[in-house]
Structures are given as structure tokens and as C-alpha cells.
Design an enzyme around this catalytic site. Structure first.
Site, short mmCIF file in Angstrom:
data_model
loop_
_atom_site.label_atom_id
_atom_site.label_comp_id
_atom_site.label_asym_id
_atom_site.label_seq_id
_atom_site.Cartn_x
_atom_site.Cartn_y
_atom_site.Cartn_z
N ARG A 39 49.15 38.78 44.39
CA ARG A 39 47.86 38.99 45.04
C ARG A 39 47.95 40.16 46.02
NH1 ARG A 39 47.99 33.33 44.73
NH2 ARG A 39 46.29 32.45 43.51
N ALA A 80 29.52 41.14 40.34
CA ALA A 80 28.90 40.35 39.27
C ALA A 80 29.87 40.17 38.11
CB ALA A 80 27.61 41.02 38.81
N GLY A 81 31.16 40.17 38.44
CA GLY A 81 32.18 39.95 37.41
C GLY A 81 32.32 38.48 37.12
N ARG A 108 43.51 40.16 39.46
CA ARG A 108 44.95 40.27 39.28
C ARG A 108 45.30 40.35 37.79
NH1 ARG A 108 49.31 36.20 41.37
NH2 ARG A 108 47.68 34.64 41.24
N ARG A 118 43.14 22.42 42.27
CA ARG A 118 44.21 22.51 41.26
C ARG A 118 45.20 21.37 41.44
NH1 ARG A 118 44.40 29.11 41.65
NH2 ARG A 118 42.91 29.41 39.95
N ASP A 129 26.35 44.55 42.16
CA ASP A 129 27.58 45.13 41.61
C ASP A 129 27.40 46.64 41.59
OD1 ASP A 129 29.99 43.71 39.75
OD2 ASP A 129 29.73 45.87 39.47
N VAL A 182 34.03 36.00 38.59
CA VAL A 182 33.89 35.04 39.68
C VAL A 182 32.47 35.08 40.27
CG1 VAL A 182 34.74 34.31 41.95
CG2 VAL A 182 36.35 35.17 40.25
N ASP A 209 42.71 25.74 45.71
CA ASP A 209 44.10 25.28 45.63
C ASP A 209 44.16 23.76 45.62
OD1 ASP A 209 45.07 27.89 45.60
OD2 ASP A 209 45.12 28.02 47.79
N HIS A 249 46.90 31.77 50.84
CA HIS A 249 46.56 31.57 49.42
C HIS A 249 47.60 32.31 48.60
CE1 HIS A 249 44.19 30.87 45.90
NE2 HIS A 249 43.79 32.10 45.75
N VAL A 297 35.99 35.97 48.83
CA VAL A 297 36.71 35.38 47.69
C VAL A 297 37.72 36.39 47.12
CG1 VAL A 297 36.44 34.27 45.42
CG2 VAL A 297 34.67 33.97 47.14
N SER A 298 37.51 37.68 47.42
CA SER A 298 38.39 38.72 46.87
C SER A 298 39.82 38.52 47.36
CB SER A 298 37.90 40.11 47.30
OG SER A 298 36.52 40.25 47.03
N ASN A 299 40.77 38.87 46.51
CA ASN A 299 42.21 38.73 46.84
C ASN A 299 42.84 40.05 47.24
OD1 ASN A 299 43.20 36.02 46.60
ND2 ASN A 299 42.51 36.09 44.48
N1 APR Z 1 30.74 46.92 45.17
C1 APR Z 1 30.24 45.98 44.34
N2 APR Z 1 30.90 45.52 43.27
C2 APR Z 1 32.11 46.02 43.02
C3 APR Z 1 32.72 46.98 43.86
C4 APR Z 1 31.97 47.45 44.97
N3 APR Z 1 32.46 48.35 45.79
N4 APR Z 1 33.94 47.28 43.33
C5 APR Z 1 34.09 46.51 42.25
N5 APR Z 1 33.01 45.75 42.05
C6 APR Z 1 32.73 44.80 41.00
C7 APR Z 1 33.19 45.26 39.62
O1 APR Z 1 32.29 46.19 39.05
C8 APR Z 1 33.27 43.94 38.88
O2 APR Z 1 32.07 43.66 38.16
O3 APR Z 1 33.44 43.60 41.22
C9 APR Z 1 33.46 42.89 39.97
C10 APR Z 1 34.77 42.14 39.87
O4 APR Z 1 34.69 41.38 38.73
P1 APR Z 1 35.93 41.09 37.74
O5 APR Z 1 36.60 42.36 37.42
O6 APR Z 1 35.43 40.22 36.65
O7 APR Z 1 36.92 40.27 38.69
P2 APR Z 1 36.83 38.71 39.05
O8 APR Z 1 37.65 37.94 38.09
O9 APR Z 1 35.42 38.32 39.26
O10 APR Z 1 37.60 38.69 40.44
C11 APR Z 1 37.05 39.27 41.59
O11 APR Z 1 37.88 37.60 43.07
O12 APR Z 1 39.31 35.80 42.71
C12 APR Z 1 39.20 37.12 43.14
O13 APR Z 1 41.39 38.04 42.60
C13 APR Z 1 40.01 38.07 42.29
O14 APR Z 1 39.86 39.90 43.84
C14 APR Z 1 39.36 39.38 42.62
C15 APR Z 1 37.90 38.98 42.79
#
Ligand code: APR
Length: 308
Positions: free
Chosen positions: A88, A9-10, A82, A151, A33, A12, A148, A175, A118-120
Site C-alpha cells: 500500500r 468512479a472506479g 494496488r 474480513r 472522476d 470502489v 479489516d 491498515h 478510502v484511498s491507499n
Molecule cells: N480526481 C478524480 N478521480 C480520479 C483522480 C482525480 N485526481 N485520479 C484518479 N481518479 C479516478 C480514476 O480515473 C479511477 O476511475 O479514481 C478512480 C480509481 O478507480 P480504480 O482504478 O477502479 O481503483 P479502485 O479499485 O476504485 O481503488 C481506488 O481505493 O481501496 C483504495 O487502494 C485503493 O487507492 C485505491 C482507491
């Protein structure tokens, strides 16, 4: 009506949920999250936007996977983003563990979801999710190509002073800096882009696209979220509405483009079953070499993951 779970719930994940809610095409979105209150808060905030923006999609937040039961689609954004100076690939060990454990938890409560990663580092995280899931390959794939391509289209739109809506393009490969933009398959309202932009300008745009993610990391101190979130939501929409849209998507290749056992971006048709089929473009020899090099770069990181 469908149920979509978004893990993470960050920046992205919250954007995916928010953009998807605005499309008003799913019954329910569950935001998960490890920080449960963050997920609850962001879900509640987006639900409170519903009366203003006129949608009915209901949102909840949680850290309990039970609440994700019977999800049709799961979008995984959990992980660390990142930071400046990181590639990445630097994210691999942390995010691979997170993605693997997330997939296992998801599958305890949903037997056959479609999973969008979506994670990198994206290509390898898609591989990690596929491996952990045991699901069919058409049901586990990654979001990178739409971003991509967006962009690239945005840079071209600024250069030509035209609407980004009129720029059609496709982009392949991993990517990262080895991605393969395809000017030959880029048009502006049907006009080949090569008729409108000189080579040097086009090359500069291609180079800027390749490092487009890094440009934003430098500006913001963390990676991007608006366009990535909207791109993942667009993939969900194509599946829910069975649109058969053609997008570049990260998937496992088994012989297509002469490549096997590697996850890279290629054009696919996206519909109700996830990836309905991979589209094989006729690449020229220079493009083929770029794609092979990109796949080799991804394969190296996949091997690192396999040895972990
Ligand atoms: N289970 C659930 N949520 C988790 C876990 C987990 N095991 N580990 C981390 N998180 C949550 C974090 O608590 C955080 O709220 O994932 C969220 C990530 O959010 P951000 O730190 O804001 O990162 P964000 O910019 O959303 O990017 C997330 O997407 O584009 C990719 O490279 C980026 O890998 C990254 C991912």
C-alpha cells in the site's frame, strides 16, 4: 435529506455509490472522476437500477466540482489501486497528490463537509486529506477498520460455520500488515471466541486477515471493491442517521493510547458530527506493543509524505 459526493468512479467509488443508493437514505449522490464520462455512466447505470430496487436517491456523474456544491459528506476513493507486488505504501506519492488536490477542489464548493478517505495507503492518505483540508479532526477520517474487521469476521464465520452477523470484533492499528486484531475483544453471539477456536486456528485467521487485501490483489490483479465500498457506505449511513455506531476508524490520536500526531485505526463512536469520540480500550501489554509498533510503521510513511 443529504447530499453525498463520491470522488473516484472506479471500482470502489462506484460500489460506494451503488450500495449507498440502495440504502435510500440520501437525496443525492454526485460521482466525480477525472474521466467525467465514466462517472456519468456509472451514476446513470445506478439511477436506472432505482426503479428495480426501489430507491429514490438520485445520482449524477461529473468531472466538474461545481456540481458537488454543499455536500454534507465526501468519500474519497480517487487514486490508483494496488497491483500485484505493490505494498500500500508504494502508492504514496501518486495518491497523496491526488488526495490533496481533490480535497482542495472539494472545499471550493463545500465549506464544512465530513470527509471519509478510502484511498491507499489509507492512514497516510487520511493524514494528507486532514492536512490539506484544515477541517476539524472529527470531520476527516479514514475507512479501513470496518473492512479489516469484516474480513476477520468472515474468516471466523467460515471456520465456525456460523452466520457472520453473530461475530462481533474490533481491530486496531494501521491498515496494513501491522494491523492489530484483538481476539480478546472478539465474541460469537456474546461467547468469547477463544472458547470456540483453538489458538493455532485463531492465529492463522489473524494472519490471513492482516494480508487479506493482498490475497485479493493476487486473485484479481487489482485491489478489492465490494467489501471496501460497502464499508464506506456503512460509515456514511452511521453519520446520516446519527446512529452512534461503534466502528474502528482511522483518526488522528492526540494522547489516546499514549500516541500522538499519528493516524491509526481505533474504535470510535460515529454520529452526525463524524467522530463523536474515541473509545479507549484497556489493552494488555502485548496488545499495546502491537499498537505502538503499528503506529510507528504508519508514522514512518507519514514522515515520507511530509518530506515530499
Ligand atoms: N480526481 C478524480 N478521480 C480520479 C483522480 C482525480 N485526481 N485520479 C484518479 N481518479 C479516478 C480514476 O480515473 C479511477 O476511475 O479514481 C478512480 C480509481 O478507480 P480504480 O482504478 O477502479 O481503483 P479502485 O479499485 O476504485 O481503488 C481506488 O481505493 O481501496 C483504495 O487502494 C485503493 O487507492 C485505491 C482507491
Amino acid at each position: 435529506m443529504s447530499k453525498v459526493t463520491v470522488i473516484g468512479a472506479g471500482n470502489v467509488g462506484a460500489t460506494v455509490a451503488n450500495v449507498l443508493a440502495h440504502k435510500d437514505i440520501v437525496k443525492e449522490i454526485v460521482l466525480v472522476d477525472i474521466v467525467g464520462d465514466l462517472a456519468k455512466g456509472k451514476a446513470l447505470d445506478t439511477w436506472q437500477q432505482a426503479p428495480i430496487d426501489n430507491y429514490s436517491t438520485y445520482l449524477t456523474g461529473t468531472s466538474d466540482y461545481k456540481e458537488t456544491a454543499n455536500s454534507d459528506i465526501v468519500v474519497i476513493t480517487a487514486g490508483i489501486p494496488r497491483k500485484p507486488g505493490m505494498s500500500r505504501d508504494d502508492l504514496i506519492s501518486t495518491n497523496a497528490n491526488i488526495v490533496t488536490s481533490v480535497v482542495k477542489s472539494v472545499l471550493e464548493y463545500s465549506s464544512d463537509p465530513i470527509i471519509i478517505v478510502v484511498s491507499n495507503p489509507l492512514d497516510v492518505m487520511t493524514y494528507a486529506a486532514f492536512k490539506a483540508s484544515g477541517l476539524a479532526k472529527n470531520r476527516v477520517f479514514g475507512m479501513a477498520g470496518i473492512l479489516d474487521t469484516a474480513r476477520y469476521r468472515a474468516f471466523l464465520a467460515s471456520e465456525l460455520n456460523v452466520s457472520p452477523k453473530d461475530i462481533q470484533a474490533i481491530l486496531m492499528g494501521g491498515h496494513g500488515d501491522t494491523m492489530v486484531p484483538l481476539p480478546r475483544y472478539t465474541t460469537v453471539a456474546g461467547i468469547p471466541v477463544t472458547e470456540l477456536v483453538d489458538n493455532d486456528t485463531l492465529n492463522a485467521i489473524v494472519e490471513r486477515t492482516k494480508t487479506g487485501g493482498g490475497e485479493l490483489v493476487k486473485l484479481m490483479g487489482t485491489s478489492a471493491w465490494y467489501a471496501p465500498g460497502a464499508a464506506a457506505a456503512q460509515m456514511v449511513e452511521a453519520i446520516i442517521k446519527n446512529e452512534n455506531r461503534i466502528f474502528p476508524v482511522c483518526t488522528q490520536l492526540n494522547g489516546e493510547y499514549g500516541l500522538s500526531d499519528v493516524f491509526v485505526g481505533v474504535p470510535v463512536r460515529l454520529g452526525k458530527n463524524g467522530i463523536e469520540n474515541i473509545i479507549e480500550l484497556k489493552l494488555d501489554s502485548a496488545e499495546t506493543t502491537l499498537l505502538k509498533d503499528s503506529a510507528a510503521a504508519v508514522k514512518e510513511v507519514m514522515d515520507v509524505f511530509d518530506k515530499m
